[in-house]
Design a protein around this motif. Structure first.
Motif, PDB file in Angstrom:
ATOM      1  N   MET A  95       0.824  -1.228  -0.140  1.00  0.00           N
ATOM      2  CA  MET A  95      -0.029   0.179   0.006  1.00  0.00           C
ATOM      3  C   MET A  95       0.759   1.335  -0.027  1.00  0.00           C
ATOM      4  SD  MET A  95      -3.050  -0.963  -0.423  1.00  0.00           S
ATOM      5  CE  MET A  95      -3.710   0.759  -0.041  1.00  0.00           C
ATOM      6  N   GLY A  96       1.962   1.056  -0.279  1.00  0.00           N
ATOM      7  CA  GLY A  96       3.166   2.357  -0.215  1.00  0.00           C
ATOM      8  C   GLY A  96       3.830   2.647   0.976  1.00  0.00           C
ATOM      9  N   PHE A  97       3.780   1.987   2.092  1.00  0.00           N
ATOM     10  CA  PHE A  97       4.561   2.108   3.218  1.00  0.00           C
ATOM     11  C   PHE A  97       5.762   1.235   2.968  1.00  0.00           C
ATOM     12  CE2 PHE A  97       0.345   2.619   4.754  1.00  0.00           C
ATOM     13  CZ  PHE A  97       0.498   3.805   5.532  1.00  0.00           C
ATOM     14  N   ILE A 115      16.447  -3.577  -2.250  1.00  0.00           N
ATOM     15  CA  ILE A 115      16.268  -4.246  -0.959  1.00  0.00           C
ATOM     16  C   ILE A 115      15.195  -3.398  -0.219  1.00  0.00           C
ATOM     17  CG2 ILE A 115      18.497  -5.531  -1.037  1.00  0.00           C
ATOM     18  CD1 ILE A 115      19.295  -3.597   0.974  1.00  0.00           C
ATOM     19  N   SER A 116      14.319  -2.887  -0.885  1.00  0.00           N
ATOM     20  CA  SER A 116      13.288  -2.261  -0.024  1.00  0.00           C
ATOM     21  C   SER A 116      12.396  -2.806   0.790  1.00  0.00           C
ATOM     22  CB  SER A 116      12.573  -1.101  -1.235  1.00  0.00           C
ATOM     23  OG  SER A 116      11.273  -0.445  -0.252  1.00  0.00           O
ATOM     24  N   TYR A 117      12.003  -4.221   0.243  1.00  0.00           N
ATOM     25  CA  TYR A 117      10.982  -4.997   0.753  1.00  0.00           C
ATOM     26  C   TYR A 117      11.681  -5.457   2.158  1.00  0.00           C
ATOM     27  CZ  TYR A 117       7.841  -8.894   1.627  1.00  0.00           C
ATOM     28  OH  TYR A 117       7.143  -9.673   2.399  1.00  0.00           O
ATOM     29  N   PRO A 118      12.645  -6.316   2.273  1.00  0.00           N
ATOM     30  CA  PRO A 118      13.045  -6.797   3.365  1.00  0.00           C
ATOM     31  C   PRO A 118      13.461  -5.703   4.189  1.00  0.00           C
ATOM     32  CG  PRO A 118      14.645  -7.020   1.530  1.00  0.00           C
ATOM     33  CD  PRO A 118      13.503  -6.684   0.985  1.00  0.00           C
ATOM     34  N   ILE A 119      14.089  -4.732   4.120  1.00  0.00           N
ATOM     35  CA  ILE A 119      14.170  -3.613   4.629  1.00  0.00           C
ATOM     36  C   ILE A 119      13.006  -3.038   5.409  1.00  0.00           C
ATOM     37  CG2 ILE A 119      14.931  -1.278   5.119  1.00  0.00           C
ATOM     38  CD1 ILE A 119      17.398  -2.962   4.701  1.00  0.00           C
ATOM     39  N   THR A 120      11.946  -2.890   4.549  1.00  0.00           N
ATOM     40  CA  THR A 120      10.755  -2.290   5.138  1.00  0.00           C
ATOM     41  C   THR A 120      10.120  -3.452   6.301  1.00  0.00           C
ATOM     42  OG1 THR A 120      10.172  -1.347   3.138  1.00  0.00           O
ATOM     43  CG2 THR A 120       8.290  -1.742   4.728  1.00  0.00           C
ATOM     44  N   ILE A 121       9.989  -4.621   6.121  1.00  0.00           N
ATOM     45  CA  ILE A 121       9.581  -5.923   6.945  1.00  0.00           C
ATOM     46  C   ILE A 121      10.426  -5.949   8.147  1.00  0.00           C
ATOM     47  CG2 ILE A 121       9.365  -8.410   7.066  1.00  0.00           C
ATOM     48  CD1 ILE A 121       7.390  -6.966   4.976  1.00  0.00           C
ATOM     49  N   PHE A 122      11.802  -5.727   8.092  1.00  0.00           N
ATOM     50  CA  PHE A 122      12.666  -5.400   9.217  1.00  0.00           C
ATOM     51  C   PHE A 122      12.325  -4.298  10.203  1.00  0.00           C
ATOM     52  CE2 PHE A 122      16.427  -4.196  11.598  1.00  0.00           C
ATOM     53  CZ  PHE A 122      16.890  -5.245  12.085  1.00  0.00           C
ATOM     54  N   LEU A 197       0.993  -2.850  19.215  1.00  0.00           N
ATOM     55  CA  LEU A 197       0.075  -1.834  18.515  1.00  0.00           C
ATOM     56  C   LEU A 197       0.728  -0.457  18.675  1.00  0.00           C
ATOM     57  CD1 LEU A 197      -2.486  -1.149  17.045  1.00  0.00           C
ATOM     58  CD2 LEU A 197      -3.358  -0.386  19.523  1.00  0.00           C
ATOM     59  N   LEU A 198       1.611  -0.315  19.620  1.00  0.00           N
ATOM     60  CA  LEU A 198       2.382   0.892  19.827  1.00  0.00           C
ATOM     61  C   LEU A 198       3.810   0.947  18.821  1.00  0.00           C
ATOM     62  CD1 LEU A 198       2.279   1.739  23.667  1.00  0.00           C
ATOM     63  CD2 LEU A 198       1.050   2.796  21.974  1.00  0.00           C
ATOM     64  N   GLY A 199       4.115  -0.172  18.792  1.00  0.00           N
ATOM     65  CA  GLY A 199       5.304  -0.334  17.890  1.00  0.00           C
ATOM     66  C   GLY A 199       5.042  -0.230  16.458  1.00  0.00           C
ATOM     67  N   TYR A 200       3.794  -0.689  16.192  1.00  0.00           N
ATOM     68  CA  TYR A 200       3.186  -0.820  14.949  1.00  0.00           C
ATOM     69  C   TYR A 200       2.788   0.785  14.550  1.00  0.00           C
ATOM     70  CZ  TYR A 200      -0.357  -0.758  11.184  1.00  0.00           C
ATOM     71  OH  TYR A 200      -1.272  -0.737  10.022  1.00  0.00           O
ATOM     72  N   TYR A 201       2.334   1.574  15.282  1.00  0.00           N
ATOM     73  CA  TYR A 201       2.104   2.745  15.065  1.00  0.00           C
ATOM     74  C   TYR A 201       3.391   3.842  14.956  1.00  0.00           C
ATOM     75  CZ  TYR A 201      -3.098   3.385  16.599  1.00  0.00           C
ATOM     76  OH  TYR A 201      -4.308   3.203  16.852  1.00  0.00           O
ATOM     77  N   ILE A 202       4.229   3.649  15.671  1.00  0.00           N
ATOM     78  CA  ILE A 202       5.772   4.108  15.515  1.00  0.00           C
ATOM     79  C   ILE A 202       6.109   3.915  14.323  1.00  0.00           C
ATOM     80  CG2 ILE A 202       7.897   4.396  16.454  1.00  0.00           C
ATOM     81  CD1 ILE A 202       6.721   3.985  19.231  1.00  0.00           C
ATOM     82  N   ALA A 203       6.012   2.546  13.805  1.00  0.00           N
ATOM     83  CA  ALA A 203       6.724   2.405  12.553  1.00  0.00           C
ATOM     84  C   ALA A 203       6.002   2.753  11.205  1.00  0.00           C
ATOM     85  CB  ALA A 203       6.693   0.639  12.403  1.00  0.00           C
ATOM     86  N   THR A 204       4.544   2.756  11.355  1.00  0.00           N
ATOM     87  CA  THR A 204       3.926   3.401  10.329  1.00  0.00           C
ATOM     88  C   THR A 204       3.713   4.795  10.257  1.00  0.00           C
ATOM     89  OG1 THR A 204       2.370   1.325  10.825  1.00  0.00           O
ATOM     90  CG2 THR A 204       1.437   3.096   9.538  1.00  0.00           C
ATOM     91  N   ILE A 205       3.564   5.548  11.361  1.00  0.00           N
ATOM     92  CA  ILE A 205       3.825   7.063  11.232  1.00  0.00           C
ATOM     93  C   ILE A 205       5.145   7.518  10.850  1.00  0.00           C
ATOM     94  CG2 ILE A 205       3.542   8.989  12.756  1.00  0.00           C
ATOM     95  CD1 ILE A 205       1.806   7.645  14.447  1.00  0.00           C
TER      96      ILE A 205
END
Length: 469
Positions: A95-97, A115-122, A197-205
């Protein structure tokens, strides 16, 4: 519903069951506030606050919340939890993140497109797990997350990004309201659902900011802002790796545990760690102000002090880490040589026509494994084949303090027992598990070929008897 955290008299410091509903509270309050902003967006901000990425953010948050809730109730296996985290990260990546470029002070912009995909997953999995691992004291994980989100809020305000500013304010307010009830003595915990959820918020924002900002330096801001859990996670990984225990296993060597063991109260430990988080957030603020040089100097000083503290109180053991590296290097080098000889022996077994020939082919393997002696005792006639290593031992310790071990392995196939191997060795750097694995491969091959040789002899005898008749 039994969604509570039970005391365990080991890692947990609370003495009675505490509800694990914090994640639900933060999620629902954030969602309701966001819906309010969505409804009044044009009249309040004169701009469109919502875009399609926010809907994927919401879907990902729901999946993470459900995953964490299941973990709170049933103790999900670490690999299953990691798979769910990777799934959510992959969804948001589509979705562009994505992390495509990162600007590093004094280095420039680094392109990660390939290597954008593995870096983003990490990045996603790292943020979710470092907050989760730090959730060991009342108000600790939620407080650290609050400081990180406040830092992101300042960054958004500085860049004039109204969308991210509003979202950060909503999340910060939700965490702050929760922290009132989560601070010591806590009446409610985050649980895995809330911590992830908090870690997810920080990563996404962070990625929204990174995507919309002119410079990718915004990604370094939350990374440094959560420097305390990042540092604690890295040293925990090294500590468990060096001791050869599962990375996901629990221990009492986290920073907050060490401070508690020094005699400080829970509240004092949390306040001290809050102060450390403020220091890390201040370094992030220097990056916001484009004072990269000063920020790097302060960050280096903080990391040196943190390393010395961790070494002083046993949070990290450099000697153990170096020992593990040395053992692995020696083990890999030695194991490679053994496997070469083992492959040769397995190939030469094909031409062997007797037990004596199988034994002679095996001798170079015993030699390369650096065994002291090997004895094979035949079950059929009690014949004994013996090999002893005549090379001078390299161990310089006195014989009475050198570890020695021996093992007896039965050589069999199906229901046929052919004999047993008795092996002894002076302990060096090679682990018993490696020796056993190699010897077991050799044992199975010997059993298979004894079976082959026996069947060939039986077939030959049958043919000879038939010809005589």
């Amino acid at each position: 519903m039994k969604i509570v955290d039970q005391p365990d008299n080991y890692r947990k410091v609370h003495e009675k069951p505490i509800p694990l509903m914090g994640g639900y509270a933060i999620f629902l309050s954030s969602l309701l506030s966001f819906c309010f902003v969505f409804y009044f967006q044009k009249s309040l901000f004169k701009t469109e606050v919502i875009d399609p990425q926010f809907w994927s953010l919401l879907v990902g948050a729901i999946i993470i919340l459900i995953t964490g809730a299941y973990d709170d109730l049933h103790d999900m296996k670490p690999r299953h939890k990691a798979l769910m985290q990777a799934f959510v990260a992959s969804l948001l990546y589509m979705m562009g993140f994505a992390i495509n470029k990162v600007s590093i002070p004094y280095v420039g912009t680094v392109d990660f497109t390939m290597i954008s995909y593995p870096i983003t997953i990490f990045w996603f999995m790292g943020c979710m797990n470092v907050i989760n691992l730090l959730d060991g004291l009342d108000g600790l994980a939620s407080g650290v997350s609050l400081f990180a989100v406040i830092t992101l809020t300042v960054s958004a305000a500085n860049s004039g990004n109204t969308t991210i500013l509003v979202l950060n304010l909503i999340v910060a307010a939700a965490i702050l309201a929760f922290l009132i009830f989560n601070f010591n003595p806590a009446s409610i915990f985050l649980g895995d659902s809330g911590a992830m959820l908090l870690g997810y918020y920080i990563a996404t924002i962070s990625l929204i900011s990174n995507h919309k900002a002119e410079t990718a330096l915004t990604l370094a801001i939350p990374f440094i802002a959560i420097g305390l859990p990042v540092f604690d996670t890295i040293v925990a990984f090294l500590r468990r790796w060096s001791r050869r225990v599962p990375i996901s296993s629990a221990d009492r060597k986290h920073i907050h545990h060490v401070l508690l063991n020094s005699g400080l109260s829970t509240k004092s430990v949390v306040l001290i760690l809050y102060a450390i988080c403020i220091i890390f957030s201040s370094v992030s603020y220097l990056l916001i102000l484009k004072r990269d040089g000063v920020a790097m100097i302060f960050l280096s000083i903080i990391l040196i002090i943190a390393f010395l503290y961790a070494k002083r109180f046993g949070i990290i053991n450099t000697e153990q880490i170096l020992k593990r590296i040395k053992e692995d290097h020696y083990g890999n080098k030695h194991s490679s040589k053994v496997h070469v000889e083992l492959e040769k022996a397995l190939h030469q077994f094909e031409d062997a026509q007797s037990l004596a020939e199988l034994w002679q082919v095996s001798l170079p393997v015993f030699q390369e494994m650096k065994l002291d002696q090997v004895i094979f005792v035949s079950e059929q006639n009690q014949e004994k084949l013996h090999w002893k290593n005549d090379l001078t031992p390299t161990n310089t310790k006195p014989e009475d303090i050198v570890d020695q071990w021996s093992i007896s392995l039965k050589v069999f196939k199906d229901q046929n027992l052919y004999g047993k191997l008795e092996i002894s060795m002076t302990a060096e750097d090679t682990h018993l598990r490696d020796i056993f694995s190699q010897v077991n491969s050799l044992r199975e091959a010997i059993a298979n070929h004894i079976t082959r040789i026996t069947q060939q002899k039986e077939n030959a005898s049958t043919e000879h008897a038939a010809q005589s008749d």
